[in-house]
Design a protein around this motif. Structure first.
Motif, PDB file in Angstrom:
ATOM      1  N   GLN A 211      -9.264  -2.205   3.179  1.00 46.29           N
ATOM      2  CA  GLN A 211      -7.766  -1.752   2.173  1.00 46.29           C
ATOM      3  C   GLN A 211      -8.020   0.092   1.885  1.00 46.29           C
ATOM      4  O   GLN A 211      -7.353   0.438   1.877  1.00 46.29           O
ATOM      5  CB  GLN A 211      -7.655  -2.845   0.843  1.00 46.29           C
ATOM      6  CG  GLN A 211      -6.658  -2.212   0.240  1.00 46.29           C
ATOM      7  CD  GLN A 211      -5.831  -3.124  -0.679  1.00 46.29           C
ATOM      8  OE1 GLN A 211      -6.370  -4.154  -0.820  1.00 46.29           O
ATOM      9  NE2 GLN A 211      -5.631  -3.420  -2.110  1.00 46.29           N
TER      10      GLN A 211
ATOM     11  N   GLY B 251       3.284  -4.001   1.166  1.00 42.83           N
ATOM     12  CA  GLY B 251       1.813  -5.085   0.139  1.00 42.83           C
ATOM     13  C   GLY B 251       2.738  -6.200   0.055  1.00 42.83           C
ATOM     14  O   GLY B 251       3.493  -6.553   0.296  1.00 42.83           O
TER      15      GLY B 251
ATOM     16  N   ARG C  53      -2.986  -3.566   2.702  1.00 41.03           N
ATOM     17  CA  ARG C  53      -3.304  -5.218   2.893  1.00 41.03           C
ATOM     18  C   ARG C  53      -3.508  -5.826   3.585  1.00 41.03           C
ATOM     19  O   ARG C  53      -2.917  -5.684   4.230  1.00 41.03           O
ATOM     20  CB  ARG C  53      -1.796  -4.932   1.243  1.00 41.03           C
ATOM     21  CG  ARG C  53      -2.497  -3.398   0.552  1.00 41.03           C
ATOM     22  CD  ARG C  53      -1.701  -3.793  -0.613  1.00 41.03           C
ATOM     23  NE  ARG C  53      -1.340  -2.964  -1.222  1.00 41.03           N
ATOM     24  CZ  ARG C  53      -1.167  -2.562  -2.912  1.00 41.03           C
ATOM     25  NH1 ARG C  53       0.158  -3.455  -3.041  1.00 41.03           N
ATOM     26  NH2 ARG C  53      -0.749  -0.813  -3.719  1.00 41.03           N
TER      27      ARG C  53
END
Length: 380
Positions: free
Chosen positions: A315, A290, A321
């Motif tokens: 997500q 992420g 993400r």
């Protein structure tokens, strides 16, 4: 999340002995952590092993090295400006997310440029433009590039002053107010935003200042290596930055968010997932766990409900993400900023990094001139 493997698995994948693995760890090329099942043993980060294996497989052939230099994951130009370490971005060794908690854009510029004096991005009232936006920004900078002085034979302190004089008017061209106040306050003033929004703009721009050797940074360095003026170096970088696969990526995310607001998150997500279309603004090859910049920015505000639900569902269903482009587009929607504000914020912030790369390149005193590997019809 990171994946951890045993010493035997590392040795098998890399074809090395344990002593070599220990050397990788000591040189910070391979992260190790205690094995929860046996504290006497260690586990090793699988993602680091994959990178090492890829390097080893590439070999040392000149053709392979040349291709990797331009298109691979390894930088080919030494730089002390920014780097990635364990999924985090650092500016001259300082965590960018931590800096974004309180540093101004001017303070980060001083850090990256190595300036002896405080940086002030002053802009006279006469520099205010009638129609702010990218046309005004590129047009104004192009005029300076056409008449600017070469960087050759000029002291660093003088170049720092010129760099400061470029950023303030650039921000004004995108809608920031004039004067000597910090840029985030002037953007808030120009866009009629409250004080809390100004803080969001400050954090976002600090997170966007630099990102190691991007294509725009490389372009700016090429111009600097040829002795081009600072405005020409900045313009060269900005033209590259304007591509939708680089600094204008938030525009693609804004278009996606527009679909979500018109049709609802369920319908849009179903369409994209059923057709295999990529979702702009999600995932980042440099941040498998992420994008920390996005996480830091999104933690500071609540996006519009439909966008927040969309981000959460993407997500959950994909495991991807949001990256900084999605966070920036969400910020624009949250504050109801002008349509081109994301690009304006990105370009203004990154202009500091582009100028830093240009200044750093001057110390090399060598023109960047890659060789082409001819693959066309035989000559003659």
């Amino acid at each position: 999340m990171a994946t951890w493997i045993t010493m035997d698995e590392v040795c098998t994948q890399l074809g090395v002995q344990p002593q070599t693995v220990y050397a990788y760890v000591s040189r910070h090329k391979l992260e190790a952590t205690p094995d929860p099942a046996d504290p006497r043993r260690s586990l090793y980060r699988a993602e680091d092993v994959a990178v090492l294996a890829q390097r080893k497989q590439a070999g040392r052939k000149p053709e392979t090295l040349a291709a990797n230099t331009l298109f691979g994951s390894q930088p080919s130009i030494p730089t002390a400006l920014s780097t990635f370490h364990r999924g985090r971005l650092y500016y001259r060794g300082r965590d960018a997310v931590e800096l974004a908690r309180g540093a101004t854009l001017e303070e980060v510029a001083r850090l990256l440029w190595g300036a002896q004096q405080p940086v002030v991005f002053a802009c006279p009232a006469a520099a205010r433009v009638a129609r702010p936006g990218r046309v005004a920004a590129f047009t104004g900078l192009a005029g300076l590039a056409a008449t600017g002085h070469s960087t050759q034979g000029r002291l660093t302190a003088v170049l720092h002053e010129e760099a400061q004089s470029l950023v303030g008017p650039l921000a004004a061209a995108f809608g920031a107010g004039t004067g000597k106040a910090p840029l985030h306050l002037r953007f808030a003033q120009g866009w009629r935003q409250p004080a809390d929004a100004a803080e969001l703009l400050r954090s976002a721009m600090v997170l966007l200042v630099d990102h190691e050797l991007t294509s725009s940074a490389f372009t700016a360095r090429i111009a600097a290596s040829a002795g081009a003026s600072l405005p020409a170096c900045l313009l060269a970088g900005m033209t590259t930055l304007s591509g939708p696969l680089h600094g204008d990526a938030s525009g693609r995310v804004q278009a996606l968010f527009g679909e979500v607001e018109r049709s609802g998150e369920e319908q849009v997500l179903t369409h994209y997932l059923s057709t295999g279309l990529p979702l702009a603004g999600f995932g980042h090859h440099l941040y498998p766990d992420g994008d920390p910049r996005a996480a830091a920015l999104l933690a500071l505000f609540e996006p519009p409900p439909v966008i927040a639900r969309f981000i959460a569902k993407v997500q959950k269903l994909t495991g991807l993400r949001p990256n900084i482009d999605a966070a920036l587009a969400a910020l624009v929607a949250h504050c109801r900023l002008p349509a081109d504000a994301a690009f304006g914020l990105f370009t203004t912030a990154r202009s500091i990094g582009l100028l830093a790369h240009s200044l750093e390149q001057l110390s090399v005193a060598q023109v960047i001139r890659p060789r082409g590997r001819y693959v066309g019809p035989p000559p003659g």
